[in-house]
Design a protein around this motif. Structure first.
Motif, PDB file in Angstrom:
ATOM      1  N   PHE A  19       0.980  -1.725  -0.159  1.00 34.86           N
ATOM      2  CA  PHE A  19      -0.029  -0.469  -0.015  1.00 34.86           C
ATOM      3  C   PHE A  19       0.917   0.874  -0.103  1.00 34.86           C
ATOM      4  CE2 PHE A  19       0.628  -1.394   4.528  1.00 34.86           C
ATOM      5  CZ  PHE A  19       1.205  -0.649   4.771  1.00 34.86           C
ATOM      6  N   ARG A  20      -0.198   2.768  -0.512  1.00 36.64           N
ATOM      7  CA  ARG A  20       0.721   4.187  -0.405  1.00 36.64           C
ATOM      8  C   ARG A  20       1.271   4.295   0.944  1.00 36.64           C
ATOM      9  NH1 ARG A  20      -1.784   3.537  -4.480  1.00 36.64           N
ATOM     10  NH2 ARG A  20      -0.254   3.780  -6.593  1.00 36.64           N
ATOM     11  N   ALA A  21       1.833   4.892   1.171  1.00 38.97           N
ATOM     12  CA  ALA A  21       2.677   5.806   1.937  1.00 38.97           C
ATOM     13  C   ALA A  21       2.790   7.109   1.946  1.00 38.97           C
ATOM     14  CB  ALA A  21       3.409   5.116   3.615  1.00 38.97           C
ATOM     15  N   ARG A  22       2.964   7.848   2.830  1.00 40.43           N
ATOM     16  CA  ARG A  22       3.557   8.957   2.187  1.00 40.43           C
ATOM     17  C   ARG A  22       5.054   9.251   3.467  1.00 40.43           C
ATOM     18  NH1 ARG A  22      -1.549   9.979   5.026  1.00 40.43           N
ATOM     19  NH2 ARG A  22      -0.813  10.524   7.654  1.00 40.43           N
ATOM     20  N   ASP A  23       4.757   8.534   4.241  1.00 40.83           N
ATOM     21  CA  ASP A  23       6.153   7.829   4.725  1.00 40.83           C
ATOM     22  C   ASP A  23       7.175   6.456   5.168  1.00 40.83           C
ATOM     23  OD1 ASP A  23       8.938   8.048   5.591  1.00 40.83           O
ATOM     24  OD2 ASP A  23       8.659   9.879   7.224  1.00 40.83           O
ATOM     25  N   PRO A  24       7.280   5.975   3.321  1.00 39.24           N
ATOM     26  CA  PRO A  24       6.594   4.503   3.862  1.00 39.24           C
ATOM     27  C   PRO A  24       8.135   4.185   5.310  1.00 39.24           C
ATOM     28  CG  PRO A  24       7.080   4.877   1.720  1.00 39.24           C
ATOM     29  CD  PRO A  24       7.518   5.924   2.882  1.00 39.24           C
ATOM     30  N   GLN A  25       9.444   4.952   5.214  1.00 38.42           N
ATOM     31  CA  GLN A  25      10.300   3.753   6.091  1.00 38.42           C
ATOM     32  C   GLN A  25       9.870   4.441   7.207  1.00 38.42           C
ATOM     33  OE1 GLN A  25      13.986   2.150   5.224  1.00 38.42           O
ATOM     34  NE2 GLN A  25      13.464   2.233   7.883  1.00 38.42           N
ATOM     35  N   ALA A  26       8.839   5.041   7.830  1.00 39.86           N
ATOM     36  CA  ALA A  26       8.610   5.815   9.275  1.00 39.86           C
ATOM     37  C   ALA A  26       7.946   4.929   9.296  1.00 39.86           C
ATOM     38  CB  ALA A  26       8.019   6.717   9.244  1.00 39.86           C
ATOM     39  N   LEU A  27       6.608   4.528   8.485  1.00 35.26           N
ATOM     40  CA  LEU A  27       5.813   3.406   8.735  1.00 35.26           C
ATOM     41  C   LEU A  27       5.949   2.222   9.027  1.00 35.26           C
ATOM     42  CD1 LEU A  27       2.905   3.849   8.997  1.00 35.26           C
ATOM     43  CD2 LEU A  27       2.010   3.052   6.481  1.00 35.26           C
ATOM     44  N   ALA A  28       7.087   2.262   7.887  1.00 38.71           N
ATOM     45  CA  ALA A  28       7.366   0.710   7.928  1.00 38.71           C
ATOM     46  C   ALA A  28       8.354   0.145   9.808  1.00 38.71           C
ATOM     47  CB  ALA A  28       8.577   0.135   7.343  1.00 38.71           C
TER      48      ALA A  28
END
Length: 118
Positions: A12-21
């Protein structure tokens, strides 16, 4: 008959993929660790499209992640200690299929936590 054997991933898309991961790894223990994918325990997986006007999860979201857990009370306590709001509805979310709680990730995606009945 050969067919699908399980869910291979959720993308899924995220504004900040690294922080969300990192949030998913820290608080829920899922994601990539040392370059290796998360291996889930065997158990039931529900794959269920909902009506477009459902109120089961927010109308501005196309999906909700449901995660099986072993110790819902313990996980709720850890999440609350970390400052994460946990929604519970005693009576309503304690059913014949198990116990439930709801959280949202930092980008507002709904996550349902499900402890199946033994």
């Amino acid at each position: 008959m050969a067919g699908v054997t399980g869910i291979g991933g959720l993308f899924f898309r995220a504004r900040d993929p690294q922080a969300l991961a990192e949030w998913y790894d820290l608080h829920l223990g899922i994601g990539f660790r040392d370059g290796a994918p998360w291996h889930q325990a065997a158990g039931p997986t529900v794959f269920a499209p909902f009506d477009g006007d459902t109120d089961y999860f927010p109308a501005d979201r196309q999906w909700m992640l449901n995660l099986r857990v072993e110790d819902l009370a313990g996980l709720i306590a850890r999440l609350q200690t970390a400052g994460i709001h946990v929604e519970t509805r005693p009576g309503e979310w304690d059913s014949e299929v198990g116990r439930f709680a709801r959280i949202h990730d930092p980008e507002g995606n709904p996550i349902e936590l499900w402890q199946p009945r033994a």
